[in-house]
Design a protein around this motif. Structure first.
Motif, PDB file in Angstrom:
ATOM      1  N   TYR A   1       0.824  -1.195   0.000  1.00 25.01           N
ATOM      2  CA  TYR A   1       0.000   0.000   0.000  1.00 25.01           C
ATOM      3  C   TYR A   1       0.863   1.252   0.000  1.00 25.01           C
ATOM      4  O   TYR A   1       1.970   1.257   0.549  1.00 25.01           O
TER       5      TYR A   1
ATOM      6  N   THR B   1     -11.834  -2.462   0.789  1.00 23.35           N
ATOM      7  CA  THR B   1     -12.093  -1.730   2.029  1.00 23.35           C
ATOM      8  C   THR B   1     -11.029  -0.663   2.243  1.00 23.35           C
ATOM      9  O   THR B   1     -11.325   0.456   2.675  1.00 23.35           O
ATOM     10  N   TYR B   2      -9.781  -1.013   1.941  1.00 20.29           N
ATOM     11  CA  TYR B   2      -8.669  -0.063   2.084  1.00 20.29           C
ATOM     12  C   TYR B   2      -8.914   1.187   1.234  1.00 20.29           C
ATOM     13  O   TYR B   2      -8.807   2.315   1.722  1.00 20.29           O
TER      14      TYR B   2
ATOM     15  N   GLY C   1      -7.315   0.021   6.112  1.00 17.19           N
ATOM     16  CA  GLY C   1      -8.414  -0.898   5.849  1.00 17.19           C
ATOM     17  C   GLY C   1      -8.734  -1.823   6.995  1.00 17.19           C
ATOM     18  O   GLY C   1      -9.895  -1.931   7.416  1.00 17.19           O
ATOM     19  N   CYS C   2      -7.714  -2.497   7.538  1.00 16.23           N
ATOM     20  CA  CYS C   2      -7.969  -3.519   8.565  1.00 16.23           C
ATOM     21  C   CYS C   2      -7.450  -3.134   9.950  1.00 16.23           C
ATOM     22  O   CYS C   2      -7.639  -3.883  10.910  1.00 16.23           O
TER      23      CYS C   2
ATOM     24  N   CYS D   1      -2.843  -0.105   9.230  1.00 13.73           N
ATOM     25  CA  CYS D   1      -3.537  -0.207   7.942  1.00 13.73           C
ATOM     26  C   CYS D   1      -4.857   0.558   8.005  1.00 13.73           C
ATOM     27  O   CYS D   1      -5.626   0.422   8.965  1.00 13.73           O
TER      28      CYS D   1
ATOM     29  N   LYS E   1     -11.960   3.299   2.623  1.00 16.31           N
ATOM     30  CA  LYS E   1     -11.654   4.057   3.834  1.00 16.31           C
ATOM     31  C   LYS E   1     -10.594   5.125   3.570  1.00 16.31           C
ATOM     32  O   LYS E   1     -10.628   6.201   4.186  1.00 16.31           O
TER      33      LYS E   1
ATOM     34  N   CYS F   1      -6.555  -8.740   4.464  1.00 14.33           N
ATOM     35  CA  CYS F   1      -6.939  -7.333   4.332  1.00 14.33           C
ATOM     36  C   CYS F   1      -7.546  -7.137   2.951  1.00 14.33           C
ATOM     37  O   CYS F   1      -6.970  -7.560   1.942  1.00 14.33           O
TER      38      CYS F   1
END
Length: 357
Positions: A4, A64-65, A35-36, A33, A68, A60
């Protein structure tokens, strides 16, 4: 292992791996992170591209990452703009209708303009996933008067029809990879790069241009010689045309739009001028003409060849029609003549266009 570009620092700030070097990694050595929420480390070695990686392998979701990431970037950027009294711009297009030359053309000149709107001047409150009338927008912007603006993040799913049907204005941001965050971080969104719902924009009317108009007019001109032409001219050129002694009659037919409509407009004006008693000669008015030549606009049924419409001014065989009914009867395509005169392959190539010329 997932790589990421962004992570969240211990202070809650979004960290971009491209801004981190060895010294800053030592000072702020813990990241999480987006996302998670699991712990991440900054990989800034020389072999591989710099990135954030989970300290241990975790499940992960990149979807979602991204969701968010966009949501938090928008919130933090907007809150900073409110606190620092700096603009969060949204560039939109707005229709306009200029009436400066409407009396001449019979219609206004229309177009679109871009307008920069500072959202912070209208919406002073921002909330994440705040319920509103049975819906939960990703971001809810609210004005002091109670007006709202939804900001939706679309990674895999677009905005639900029921939410759009609520009628509130919605800016839908499509986020497919990390680079799509940059306009949000720069506090400048553009309508042509997002999807907008329920934006009803009023047309701006009036003398918009305030300067010489650069659009072109269609001007039908009949000369004293009997010739006629449909010209494309600027407003300034039009003023010079009507001042010429050689011009018997002129008429502005509107703004130039497309070449495909020029021949039909020209024929219509030739027809109207003739039946109004304006002295002109034109093959479109001759009883021997047929609409739609192979190489030219008119097919002469007497000479059995294509001709230019103004050839009538020097043609000894020119015989104008006496009434509109006669003109309607002979103004037809010329398939029978073309089939006898031209090679069949050539006819097949050109005949579909005959009715349009």
């Amino acid at each position: 292992m997932i790589k990421y570009r962004f992570a969240r620092s211990l202070s809650g700030i979004l960290a971009d791996i491209n801004t981190i070097d060895g010294s800053s990694r030592i000072v702020a050595n813990k990241y999480h992170c987006i996302g998670c929420d699991q712990e991440m480390v900054a990989r800034i070695g020389e072999r591989n591209a710099k990135h954030f990686a989970h300290r241990s392998v975790e499940n992960c979701s990149p979807i979602t990452y991204l969701h968010k990431l966009a949501q938090q970037t928008f919130m933090l950027t907007y809150e900073r703009c409110l606190a620092e009294k700096t603009p969060f711009m949204f560039t939109i297009t707005r229709p306009w209708s200029c009436t400066r030359h409407e009396a001449l053309t019979g219609e206004p000149c229309v177009g679109e303009e871009t307008v920069d709107v500072d959202l912070t001047q209208y919406f002073k409150k921002i909330e994440v996933e705040k319920g509103y009338k049975g819906f939960v927008p990703d971001i809810l912007l609210t004005s002091n008067s109670g007006r709202v603006l939804f900001v939706e993040i679309a990674v895999t799913h677009t905005c639900e029809p029921n939410k759009i049907a609520l009628g509130e204005k919605i800016i839908e941001l499509t986020i497919k990879h990390e680079d799509h965050i940059e306009p949000i971080a720069a506090a400048h969104l553009r309508e042509n790069r997002v999807r907008c719902h329920n934006f009803e924009k009023a047309t701006r009317h009036g003398d918009i241009c305030q300067a010489p108009c650069d659009r072109r007019l269609n001007v039908f001109v009949v000369y004293r010689s009997g010739k006629s032409i449909l010209l494309e001219a600027s407003i300034q050129e039009y003023q010079r045309i009507i001042a010429r002694e050689s011009v018997l009659h002129q008429e502005v037919t509107g703004w130039v739009r497309s070449q495909s409509s020029q021949i039909s407009t020209y024929k219509e004006k030739v027809h109207d001028a003739y039946f109004k008693g304006i002295r002109l000669k034109n093959c479109y008015l001759c009883r021997y003409h047929g609409a739609g030549g192979i190489d030219s606009a008119v097919f002469c049924k007497l000479k059995k060849q294509d001709v230019a419409s103004n050839d009538a001014t020097t043609c000894s065989s020119y015989r104008p029609v006496s009434n509109k009914a006669e003109w309607d009867r002979i103004d037809t395509t010329n398939q029978a003549f073309a089939e006898r005169k031209y090679d069949r392959a050539l006819v097949n190539r050109f005949l579909p266009s005959l009715g349009r010329n």
